[in-house]
Design an enzyme around this catalytic site. Structure first.
Site, PDB file in Angstrom:
ATOM      1  N   ASP A  30      -2.476   9.759 -13.543  1.00  0.00           N
ATOM      2  CA  ASP A  30      -1.092  10.183 -13.878  1.00  0.00           C
ATOM      3  C   ASP A  30      -0.766  11.538 -13.414  1.00  0.00           C
ATOM      4  O   ASP A  30      -1.478  12.409 -13.622  1.00  0.00           O
ATOM      5  CB  ASP A  30      -0.858  10.187 -15.414  1.00  0.00           C
ATOM      6  CG  ASP A  30       0.545   9.858 -15.737  1.00  0.00           C
ATOM      7  OD1 ASP A  30       1.088   8.981 -16.257  1.00  0.00           O
ATOM      8  OD2 ASP A  30       1.589  11.009 -15.419  1.00  0.00           O
ATOM      9  N   ASN A  85       4.387   1.593 -22.728  1.00  0.00           N
ATOM     10  CA  ASN A  85       5.799   1.774 -22.973  1.00  0.00           C
ATOM     11  C   ASN A  85       6.818   0.305 -22.309  1.00  0.00           C
ATOM     12  O   ASN A  85       6.715   0.275 -21.094  1.00  0.00           O
ATOM     13  CB  ASN A  85       6.405   2.908 -22.564  1.00  0.00           C
ATOM     14  CG  ASN A  85       5.372   4.042 -22.840  1.00  0.00           C
ATOM     15  OD1 ASN A  85       4.976   4.206 -24.066  1.00  0.00           O
ATOM     16  ND2 ASN A  85       5.263   5.343 -22.235  1.00  0.00           N
ATOM     17  N   GLN A  92       9.679   4.268 -21.458  1.00  0.00           N
ATOM     18  CA  GLN A  92       9.444   3.692 -20.365  1.00  0.00           C
ATOM     19  C   GLN A  92      10.079   4.335 -19.219  1.00  0.00           C
ATOM     20  O   GLN A  92      11.546   4.466 -19.463  1.00  0.00           O
ATOM     21  CB  GLN A  92       9.511   2.227 -20.091  1.00  0.00           C
ATOM     22  CG  GLN A  92       9.062   1.493 -18.767  1.00  0.00           C
ATOM     23  CD  GLN A  92       8.809   0.277 -18.741  1.00  0.00           C
ATOM     24  OE1 GLN A  92       9.065  -0.381 -19.612  1.00  0.00           O
ATOM     25  NE2 GLN A  92       8.378  -0.211 -17.393  1.00  0.00           N
ATOM     26  N   VAL A  94       9.379   4.310 -15.470  1.00  0.00           N
ATOM     27  CA  VAL A  94       9.021   3.743 -14.340  1.00  0.00           C
ATOM     28  C   VAL A  94       9.017   2.361 -14.609  1.00  0.00           C
ATOM     29  O   VAL A  94       8.147   1.700 -15.404  1.00  0.00           O
ATOM     30  CB  VAL A  94       7.954   4.262 -13.500  1.00  0.00           C
ATOM     31  CG1 VAL A  94       7.637   3.499 -12.467  1.00  0.00           C
ATOM     32  CG2 VAL A  94       7.884   5.635 -13.362  1.00  0.00           C
ATOM     33  N   HIS A  98       2.945  -0.721 -16.359  1.00  0.00           N
ATOM     34  CA  HIS A  98       1.981  -0.002 -16.152  1.00  0.00           C
ATOM     35  C   HIS A  98       1.095   0.057 -17.541  1.00  0.00           C
ATOM     36  O   HIS A  98       2.034   0.330 -18.728  1.00  0.00           O
ATOM     37  CB  HIS A  98       1.913   1.398 -15.689  1.00  0.00           C
ATOM     38  CG  HIS A  98       3.448   1.959 -16.195  1.00  0.00           C
ATOM     39  ND1 HIS A  98       4.679   1.887 -15.776  1.00  0.00           N
ATOM     40  CD2 HIS A  98       3.219   3.139 -17.141  1.00  0.00           C
ATOM     41  CE1 HIS A  98       5.428   2.729 -16.580  1.00  0.00           C
ATOM     42  NE2 HIS A  98       4.592   3.387 -17.305  1.00  0.00           N
ATOM     43  N   ILE A  99      -0.143   0.397 -17.526  1.00  0.00           N
ATOM     44  CA  ILE A  99      -0.985   0.621 -18.752  1.00  0.00           C
ATOM     45  C   ILE A  99      -1.393   1.995 -18.560  1.00  0.00           C
ATOM     46  O   ILE A  99      -1.988   2.452 -17.522  1.00  0.00           O
ATOM     47  CB  ILE A  99      -2.283  -0.086 -19.083  1.00  0.00           C
ATOM     48  CG1 ILE A  99      -1.727  -1.802 -18.865  1.00  0.00           C
ATOM     49  CG2 ILE A  99      -3.015   0.015 -20.087  1.00  0.00           C
ATOM     50  CD1 ILE A  99      -2.796  -2.828 -19.169  1.00  0.00           C
ATOM     51  N   HIS A 100      -1.090   3.113 -19.468  1.00  0.00           N
ATOM     52  CA  HIS A 100      -1.556   4.121 -19.584  1.00  0.00           C
ATOM     53  C   HIS A 100      -2.922   4.124 -20.290  1.00  0.00           C
ATOM     54  O   HIS A 100      -3.146   3.202 -21.272  1.00  0.00           O
ATOM     55  CB  HIS A 100      -0.690   5.252 -20.585  1.00  0.00           C
ATOM     56  CG  HIS A 100       0.591   5.581 -20.138  1.00  0.00           C
ATOM     57  ND1 HIS A 100       0.953   6.761 -19.455  1.00  0.00           N
ATOM     58  CD2 HIS A 100       1.725   4.670 -20.272  1.00  0.00           C
ATOM     59  CE1 HIS A 100       2.243   6.669 -19.291  1.00  0.00           C
ATOM     60  NE2 HIS A 100       2.771   5.635 -19.501  1.00  0.00           N
TER      61      HIS A 100
HETATM   62  P1  AMP Z   1       6.409   5.663 -18.570  1.00  0.00           P
HETATM   63  O1  AMP Z   1       7.020   6.752 -19.122  1.00  0.00           O
HETATM   64  O2  AMP Z   1       5.597   4.928 -19.323  1.00  0.00           O
HETATM   65  O3  AMP Z   1       7.142   4.949 -17.767  1.00  0.00           O
HETATM   66  O4  AMP Z   1       5.270   6.291 -17.527  1.00  0.00           O
HETATM   67  C1  AMP Z   1       5.428   6.761 -16.358  1.00  0.00           C
HETATM   68  C2  AMP Z   1       4.280   7.846 -16.008  1.00  0.00           C
HETATM   69  O5  AMP Z   1       4.214   7.710 -14.446  1.00  0.00           O
HETATM   70  C3  AMP Z   1       4.506   9.117 -16.598  1.00  0.00           C
HETATM   71  O6  AMP Z   1       3.275   9.259 -17.401  1.00  0.00           O
HETATM   72  C4  AMP Z   1       4.519   9.949 -15.324  1.00  0.00           C
HETATM   73  O7  AMP Z   1       3.882  11.273 -15.342  1.00  0.00           O
HETATM   74  C5  AMP Z   1       3.920   8.961 -14.131  1.00  0.00           C
HETATM   75  N1  AMP Z   1       4.276   9.361 -12.731  1.00  0.00           N
HETATM   76  C6  AMP Z   1       5.221   9.291 -12.325  1.00  0.00           C
HETATM   77  N2  AMP Z   1       5.287   9.926 -11.067  1.00  0.00           N
HETATM   78  C7  AMP Z   1       3.991   9.754 -10.659  1.00  0.00           C
HETATM   79  C8  AMP Z   1       3.316   9.738  -9.332  1.00  0.00           C
HETATM   80  N3  AMP Z   1       3.858  10.000  -8.253  1.00  0.00           N
HETATM   81  N4  AMP Z   1       2.056   9.580  -9.538  1.00  0.00           N
HETATM   82  C9  AMP Z   1       1.607   9.390 -10.647  1.00  0.00           C
HETATM   83  N5  AMP Z   1       1.861   9.361 -11.768  1.00  0.00           N
HETATM   84  C10 AMP Z   1       3.289   9.200 -11.779  1.00  0.00           C
END
Ligand code: AMP
Length: 112
Positions: A30, A85, A92, A94, A98-100
């Site tokens: 991340d 999320n 959320q 993106v 995705h799994i954090h």
């Molecule tokens: P979410 O808020 O669950 O949609 O998480 C999206 C995650 O993507 C966030 O923790 C961001 O920091 C991460 N993120 C956004 N852009 C990038 C990128 N280019 N490379 C790696 N992680 C990213």
């Protein structure tokens, strides 16, 4: 599904710190880490969010959890937290599933 940041990472159109890849999954760190270890496990299949997954995705979803486990071990983690999320109201940002996976520090409960 519209192209997202993560589909561009899959296609290598934008850079990422990729730490694992197989036919169905990609794992990268991340960019805004919330713990000493924080990586994202994504399917290559474009599923916008968990609630868009269906029965045909059963094996893929199980695979993502096993990949999370494998990469956590690779990263030296024994205790770690998984977070998904689902939707803007759950933070959320993106819209590519995705799994954090977070580790390397203590985590409290309940989450914020
Ligand atoms: P979410 O808020 O669950 O949609 O998480 C999206 C995650 O993507 C966030 O923790 C961001 O920091 C991460 N993120 C956004 N852009 C990038 C990128 N280019 N490379 C790696 N992680 C990213």
């Amino acid at each position: 599904m519209a192209d997202t940041l993560f589909s561009k990472i899959i296609k290598r159109e934008i850079p990422a710190d990729i730490i694992y890849e197989d036919d169905d999954a990609l794992v990268f760190r991340d960019i805004n880490a919330q713990a000493p270890v924080h990586f994202l496990v994504i399917p290559k299949k474009p599923i916008a969010k968990l609630s868009d997954a269906s029965a045909e995705d059963q094996a893929l979803l199980g695979h993502l959890l096993l990949v999370a486990n494998k990469v956590a071990a690779q990263e030296g983690l024994t205790d770690f937290r998984l977070n998904v999320n689902n939707g803007a109201g759950a933070s959320q940002t993106v819209f590519h599933l995705h799994i954090h996976v977070l580790g390397g520090r203590p985590f409290s409960w309940p989450p914020g």
